[in-house]
Design a protein around this motif. Structure first.
Motif, mmCIF file in Angstrom:
data_model
loop_
_atom_site.group_PDB
_atom_site.id
_atom_site.type_symbol
_atom_site.label_atom_id
_atom_site.label_comp_id
_atom_site.label_asym_id
_atom_site.label_seq_id
_atom_site.Cartn_x
_atom_site.Cartn_y
_atom_site.Cartn_z
ATOM 1 N N ILE A 193 -7.827 -3.030 -4.582
ATOM 2 C CA ILE A 193 -8.132 -4.379 -5.064
ATOM 3 C C ILE A 193 -6.877 -5.066 -5.585
ATOM 4 O O ILE A 193 -6.668 -6.267 -5.358
ATOM 5 C CB ILE A 193 -9.220 -4.312 -6.157
ATOM 6 N N VAL A 194 -6.014 -4.344 -6.290
ATOM 7 C CA VAL A 194 -4.795 -4.959 -6.816
ATOM 8 C C VAL A 194 -3.652 -4.928 -5.809
ATOM 9 O O VAL A 194 -2.642 -5.600 -5.990
ATOM 10 C CB VAL A 194 -4.351 -4.301 -8.139
ATOM 11 N N GLY B 182 0.817 -1.210 0.000
ATOM 12 C CA GLY B 182 0.000 0.000 0.000
ATOM 13 C C GLY B 182 0.846 1.253 0.000
ATOM 14 O O GLY B 182 0.548 2.223 -0.715
ATOM 15 N N TRP B 183 1.897 1.257 0.792
ATOM 16 C CA TRP B 183 2.808 2.399 0.807
ATOM 17 C C TRP B 183 3.587 2.498 -0.500
ATOM 18 O O TRP B 183 3.893 3.606 -0.970
ATOM 19 C CB TRP B 183 3.772 2.285 1.988
ATOM 20 N N LEU C 78 3.424 6.011 -2.378
ATOM 21 C CA LEU C 78 4.642 6.820 -2.514
ATOM 22 C C LEU C 78 5.112 6.924 -3.962
ATOM 23 O O LEU C 78 5.558 7.996 -4.391
ATOM 24 C CB LEU C 78 5.752 6.241 -1.632
ATOM 25 N N THR C 79 5.012 5.837 -4.730
ATOM 26 C CA THR C 79 5.419 5.934 -6.135
ATOM 27 C C THR C 79 4.501 6.888 -6.894
ATOM 28 O O THR C 79 4.963 7.677 -7.727
ATOM 29 C CB THR C 79 5.426 4.556 -6.823
ATOM 30 N N SER C 80 3.207 6.849 -6.600
ATOM 31 C CA SER C 80 2.267 7.739 -7.279
ATOM 32 C C SER C 80 2.425 9.185 -6.802
ATOM 33 O O SER C 80 2.376 10.124 -7.597
ATOM 34 C CB SER C 80 0.829 7.261 -7.047
ATOM 35 N N TYR D 223 0.253 2.156 -12.279
ATOM 36 C CA TYR D 223 0.569 1.137 -11.273
ATOM 37 C C TYR D 223 -0.371 -0.057 -11.418
ATOM 38 O O TYR D 223 0.059 -1.223 -11.379
ATOM 39 C CB TYR D 223 0.453 1.744 -9.867
ATOM 40 N N ILE D 224 -1.666 0.210 -11.591
ATOM 41 C CA ILE D 224 -2.641 -0.868 -11.788
ATOM 42 C C ILE D 224 -2.279 -1.695 -13.013
ATOM 43 O O ILE D 224 -2.337 -2.933 -12.991
ATOM 44 C CB ILE D 224 -4.059 -0.277 -11.936
#
Length: 273
Positions: A247-248, A150-151, A155-157, A192-193
């Motif tokens: 979800i992913v 989740g982090w 953080l990447t986004s 990312y998705i």
């Protein structure tokens, strides 16, 4: 399970390495673009301005990033998931972004393009490689060495969005840039998705390049009505992706360790849940 050997994964992934690469690439792009001396709002005035203002930094960055990934030995974990998400329906969000990009291109005033300007514009497609290999490649690998998924997504986004703040230093409008940061965070979530579901960063690179090129293309000449509709569609897809990204993320097993690799065939996907 297919693994990258210790010899090929030369440097142990760490959060600090990922952050250092993100910051280093940001400063490199800012330095090259500032040295070119072309204000942000004048990039579209000519093919020369566009190449010097934006294209040159992308070329330099792409070369240096390729060398960096090779020296680290991180190509496989940067480009491939170990266990891609089974939730294929989540591809609806990147598909909608691709449709929006196609609408932009359909609404572009291609008659306003010269051959030289089109060539300089195509160089901008390198942004798909440079920004993705940094944010959802090397930075992601570094963060996965220590943080929960989740982090890693957040953080990447977030850092992808914040990287657009350098445009203010190059002469961009501050208010518009802040909005750009917000939308980049949401669009970065879609990329990312796409990585999580396909198991590969290559598709995110291609979609990123297509979207950015299409957005720039609509700014040349007089865009048609389709371009305005494309922005609405892309915004809906991007924030829809943010709403559903958990979800992913749920159940992701992507922690990177020395010697750990990624199977691009997806052979080590987890059972369907």
């Amino acid at each position: 399970m297919s693994q990258v050997t210790e010899e090929r994964l030369r440097v142990r992934p760490t959060v600090s390495i990922g952050l250092a690469i993100w910051l280093g690439e940001l400063l490199l792009v800012l330095g090259v673009q500032a040295a070119a001396g072309v204000p942000y709002d004048e990039w579209g005035d000519s093919a020369g301005n566009l190449f010097l203002g934006a294209g040159l930094s992308l070329v330099v960055s792409a070369v240096l990033l390729g060398i960096t990934v090779t020296l680290l030995g991180w190509w496989r974990p940067a480009l491939y998931e170990r266990h891609r998400s089974r939730h294929r329906w989540m591809l609806i969000f990147p598909i909608l972004v691709a449709v929006a990009a196609a609408m932009n291109l359909a609404g572009t005033d291609w008659g306003a393009y010269s051959g030289a300007f089109l060539g300089a514009s195509l160089v901008l497609c390198l942004v798909g490689f440079t920004e993705e290999i940094v944010d959802r490649g090397l930075l992601l690998v570094g963060l996965r060495a220590r943080l929960a998924e989740g982090w890693v997504w957040f953080l990447t986004s977030a850092l992808f969005g914040l990287s657009h703040l350098i445009n203010i230093a190059l002469g961009a409008d501050a208010g518009g840039t802040v909005l750009q940061v917000l939308f980049a965070f949401a669009t970065g979530t879609v990329f990312y998705i796409l990585r999580r579901v396909t198991g590969s960063l290559w598709w995110a690179m291609l979609l990123h390049a297509l979207w950015d090129f299409s957005v720039f293309a609509t700014g040349v000449g007089t865009a048609g009505d389709l371009a305005a509709l494309a922005n609405v569609l892309e915004t809906t897809a991007a924030f829809g992706g943010v709403a559903c990204v958990a979800i992913v993320i749920r159940g992701a097993r992507e922690r990177v360790a020395p010697g750990a690799g990624a199977d691009p065939t997806g052979a080590d996907d987890p059972p369907t849940r």
